[in-house]
Scaffold this active site. Structure first.
Site, PDB file in Angstrom:
ATOM      1  N   ASP A  13      73.389   9.736  48.284  1.00  0.00           N
ATOM      2  CA  ASP A  13      74.839   9.965  48.411  1.00  0.00           C
ATOM      3  C   ASP A  13      75.639   9.103  47.441  1.00  0.00           C
ATOM      4  O   ASP A  13      76.781   8.726  47.720  1.00  0.00           O
ATOM      5  CB  ASP A  13      75.325   9.702  49.850  1.00  0.00           C
ATOM      6  N   LYS A  16      75.603  11.644  42.689  1.00  0.00           N
ATOM      7  CA  LYS A  16      74.797  12.076  41.534  1.00  0.00           C
ATOM      8  C   LYS A  16      75.311  13.400  40.966  1.00  0.00           C
ATOM      9  O   LYS A  16      75.395  13.564  39.757  1.00  0.00           O
ATOM     10  CB  LYS A  16      73.324  12.264  41.947  1.00  0.00           C
ATOM     11  N   LYS A  18      78.176  14.686  40.851  1.00  0.00           N
ATOM     12  CA  LYS A  18      79.388  14.500  40.066  1.00  0.00           C
ATOM     13  C   LYS A  18      79.034  14.104  38.625  1.00  0.00           C
ATOM     14  O   LYS A  18      79.594  14.621  37.658  1.00  0.00           O
ATOM     15  CB  LYS A  18      80.160  13.382  40.770  1.00  0.00           C
ATOM     16  N   GLY A  40      72.410  16.886  49.625  1.00  0.00           N
ATOM     17  CA  GLY A  40      73.706  17.557  49.652  1.00  0.00           C
ATOM     18  C   GLY A  40      74.511  17.046  48.479  1.00  0.00           C
ATOM     19  O   GLY A  40      74.981  15.925  48.486  1.00  0.00           O
ATOM     20  N   HIS A  41      74.596  17.847  47.435  1.00  0.00           N
ATOM     21  CA  HIS A  41      75.271  17.424  46.209  1.00  0.00           C
ATOM     22  C   HIS A  41      76.614  18.137  46.100  1.00  0.00           C
ATOM     23  O   HIS A  41      76.662  19.362  46.096  1.00  0.00           O
ATOM     24  CB  HIS A  41      74.387  17.737  44.995  1.00  0.00           C
ATOM     25  N   GLN A 224      68.310  12.256  46.748  1.00  0.00           N
ATOM     26  CA  GLN A 224      68.206  11.033  47.559  1.00  0.00           C
ATOM     27  C   GLN A 224      68.375   9.804  46.646  1.00  0.00           C
ATOM     28  O   GLN A 224      69.059   9.904  45.648  1.00  0.00           O
ATOM     29  CB  GLN A 224      66.901  10.988  48.358  1.00  0.00           C
ATOM     30  N   THR A 299      76.989  15.399  53.617  1.00  0.00           N
ATOM     31  CA  THR A 299      77.219  16.775  53.156  1.00  0.00           C
ATOM     32  C   THR A 299      76.286  17.739  53.879  1.00  0.00           C
ATOM     33  O   THR A 299      76.637  18.882  54.156  1.00  0.00           O
ATOM     34  CB  THR A 299      76.926  16.872  51.638  1.00  0.00           C
ATOM     35  N   ARG A 305      78.336   8.113  57.719  1.00  0.00           N
ATOM     36  CA  ARG A 305      77.428   7.217  56.983  1.00  0.00           C
ATOM     37  C   ARG A 305      77.692   5.777  57.368  1.00  0.00           C
ATOM     38  O   ARG A 305      78.837   5.401  57.640  1.00  0.00           O
ATOM     39  CB  ARG A 305      77.614   7.395  55.477  1.00  0.00           C
TER      40      ARG A 305
HETATM   41  P1  IMP Z   1      64.456  13.508  55.539  1.00  0.00           P
HETATM   42  O1  IMP Z   1      64.475  13.475  54.042  1.00  0.00           O
HETATM   43  O2  IMP Z   1      65.276  14.617  56.116  1.00  0.00           O
HETATM   44  O3  IMP Z   1      63.063  13.454  56.078  1.00  0.00           O
HETATM   45  O4  IMP Z   1      65.158  12.157  56.060  1.00  0.00           O
HETATM   46  C1  IMP Z   1      64.575  10.878  55.841  1.00  0.00           C
HETATM   47  C2  IMP Z   1      65.660   9.851  55.576  1.00  0.00           C
HETATM   48  O5  IMP Z   1      66.268  10.114  54.325  1.00  0.00           O
HETATM   49  C3  IMP Z   1      66.790   9.844  56.603  1.00  0.00           C
HETATM   50  O6  IMP Z   1      67.269   8.520  56.731  1.00  0.00           O
HETATM   51  C4  IMP Z   1      67.855  10.695  55.944  1.00  0.00           C
HETATM   52  O7  IMP Z   1      69.147  10.389  56.418  1.00  0.00           O
HETATM   53  C5  IMP Z   1      67.674  10.271  54.503  1.00  0.00           C
HETATM   54  N1  IMP Z   1      68.109  11.298  53.544  1.00  0.00           N
HETATM   55  C6  IMP Z   1      67.462  12.428  53.211  1.00  0.00           C
HETATM   56  N2  IMP Z   1      68.148  13.117  52.278  1.00  0.00           N
HETATM   57  C7  IMP Z   1      69.236  12.391  52.015  1.00  0.00           C
HETATM   58  C8  IMP Z   1      70.327  12.555  51.096  1.00  0.00           C
HETATM   59  O8  IMP Z   1      70.409  13.522  50.324  1.00  0.00           O
HETATM   60  N3  IMP Z   1      71.265  11.575  51.109  1.00  0.00           N
HETATM   61  C9  IMP Z   1      71.168  10.475  51.906  1.00  0.00           C
HETATM   62  N4  IMP Z   1      70.174  10.280  52.759  1.00  0.00           N
HETATM   63  C10 IMP Z   1      69.217  11.227  52.815  1.00  0.00           C
END
Ligand code: IMP
Length: 440
Positions: A13, A16, A18, A40-41, A224, A299, A305
């Site tokens: 988050d 990226k 942007k 979620g971009h 991520q 997103t 958060r």
């Molecule tokens: P998962 O990827 O859904 O298995 O989640 C594992 C961890 O990564 C959790 O803490 C999620 O909140 C975090 N996470 C997964 N994708 C994102 C992202 O795009 N942004 C921020 N945190 C993420």
């Protein structure tokens, strides 16, 4: 032409999309290398907000070809929905999306297993996005996955494969006290998705090799962030893919030598969703203020958060781990109204100070941040006007503490709100390692 790699420097988050959107102006190809619909971009263009989960955000530029790389795990139904959503909003995607035959499918049973596993962990849960990511990568590692390439098999073979997997996973789900999924429904939805996706599926590696060798501008997009990386993150509170720069070679098939310029995206403060250590988290009113000012809600899941201060210890580690050559600092404008701004300069452990981010969460549990405080600028930092001097001083202080130049600063959600604060390096000019002391 060397490839530019964009990587999240914190816990995801960071904004990226942007920066990818800003860099994609000059790109021919944008390729995503890992993760799935957990990402979620968000990009805002002329007041219109686009949220991407699977398709690289470069799709908004008509000349860009977008590649969903082999390191991704893709929910085919969600991908079709996302493409349809873009088309409905007037984005011409025709012939511009390629999907790696090596990418694995996220199936409905993965989603159910993700939820069941979290429920079973109770208070100890990871706080996943519930998109089936870990079970899909687990199947990949166990060599039980279904890949995009399988969608191109004979219908009867695909159907038999899917029915077999559904049988196995339903046994597992029932053992966890959860209802299984309907094989008939899964097959029907998959066959519908395959009709749409088949023309897009290919071995994307030669396409990418050719693009690089013929001098096309290739931008590689991570999802991520570094501290959610399966190896280098705060395990087990991580996602299940290689979100750091190392994952880009594996997830695209481009050789490590292709990546010369690595742009690390960092928010001007820190956020995290889900559980796990977050040393500079602010549990008090200032953390809440950052959440409100920065609209820090997921997103993908809408979850609030966790918010805190810029963590220079984590950022330094991220710079070295990813070989970051330039930083893009996002959401600096969120700090406009604050009277003072804190930065975590070191971690205290008893009498000792740690100046790097430890590899194991147990070593993080006892750390206390040592903060430095900077005066706020209390005036809007806007693109196109000169940056308030205290805002610039904050940026320079971060550079010093992190050991890498901050080349771009973003001051708002709009595409036009990206400011170049240091001379752009050409993509030929990436440094092999981050400089400890940036020069002006
Ligand atoms: P998962 O990827 O859904 O298995 O989640 C594992 C961890 O990564 C959790 O803490 C999620 O909140 C975090 N996470 C997964 N994708 C994102 C992202 O795009 N942004 C921020 N945190 C993420």
């Amino acid at each position: 032409m060397p490839v530019t790699l964009v990587v999240g420097g914190q816990w995801g988050d960071e904004g990226k999309a942007k920066i990818i959107d800003y860099l994609a102006r000059d790109a021919d190809v944008v390729v995503r290398y890992q993760g799935g619909a957990n990402a979620g971009h968000t990009v805002v263009v002329d007041g219109e907000r686009f949220a991407f989960h699977l398709v690289p955000s470069g799709i908004l530029y008509p000349r860009v070809t977008c590649v969903l790389g082999g390191g991704m795990v893709i929910d085919p139904v969600a991908l079709v929905r996302e493409i349809d959503g873009l088309v409905a909003r007037g984005v011409d995607v025709g012939g511009r999306i390629r999907v790696s035959a090596q990418a694995h499918l996220v199936m409905p049973y993965h989603v159910r297993l993700d939820h069941a596993s979290e429920a079973r962990k109770g208070r100890e849960c990871i706080g996943t996005t519930g998109k089936g990511i870990a079970p899909a990568y687990a199947d990949k590692a166990a060599r039980d996955g279904i890949r995009m390439a399988d969608l191109q098999r004979k219908r009867a073979d695909l159907e038999a494969l899917v029915r077999e997997r559904v049988r196995e996973k339903n046994r597992l789900l029932r053992a966890m006290g959860v209802a299984g999924v309907s094989a008939q429904r899964v097959v029907a939805d998959l066959l519908t998705a395959r009709r749409r996706l088949s023309p897009l599926i290919m071995d994307t590696r030669p396409f990418l090799w050719d693009a690089v060798e013929s001098g096309r501008d290739v931008l590689c997009e991570g999802a991520q962030g570094t501290f959610l990386d399966i190896d280098h993150g705060t395990y087990p509170f991580v996602t299940s893919s290689s979100a750091s720069a190392g994952g880009a070679a594996i997830g695209t098939g481009l050789p490590p030598s292709a990546f010369k310029r690595v742009i690390g995206i960092f928010k001007a403060y820190c956020t995290r969703v889900g559980n796990g250590p977050f040393p500079s988290e602010d549990h008090g009113p200032e953390g809440n203020l950052l959440r409100d000012l920065g609209n820090e809600y997921g997103t993908t899941t809408g979850r609030p958060r966790r918010c805190g201060w810029f963590d220079a210890v984590a950022a330094r580690t991220s710079v070295r781990l990813n070989g970051i050559t330039d930083i893009a600092l996002t959401k600096l404008d969120v700090l406009d109204a604050l009277a003072h701004i804190k930065v975590c300069a070191a971690y205290r452990v008893g009498q000792r100070e740690l100046d790097y981010f430890p590899a194991d969460v147990a070593d993080l549990s006892g750390v206390k941040p040592r903060y430095e405080s900077f005066p706020g600028w209390k005036t809007p930092a806007v693109a196109g006007a000169s940056m308030p001097s205290r805002a610039l001083a904050y940026v320079r202080a971060l550079e010093e503490r992190v050991g890498c130049r901050i080349a771009l600063v973003s001051l708002g959600p709009e595409r036009s709100a990206v400011v170049q604060v240091r001379r752009a390096r050409s993509s030929h000019e990436g440094t092999r390692r981050a400089r400890r002391r940036p020069s002006a």
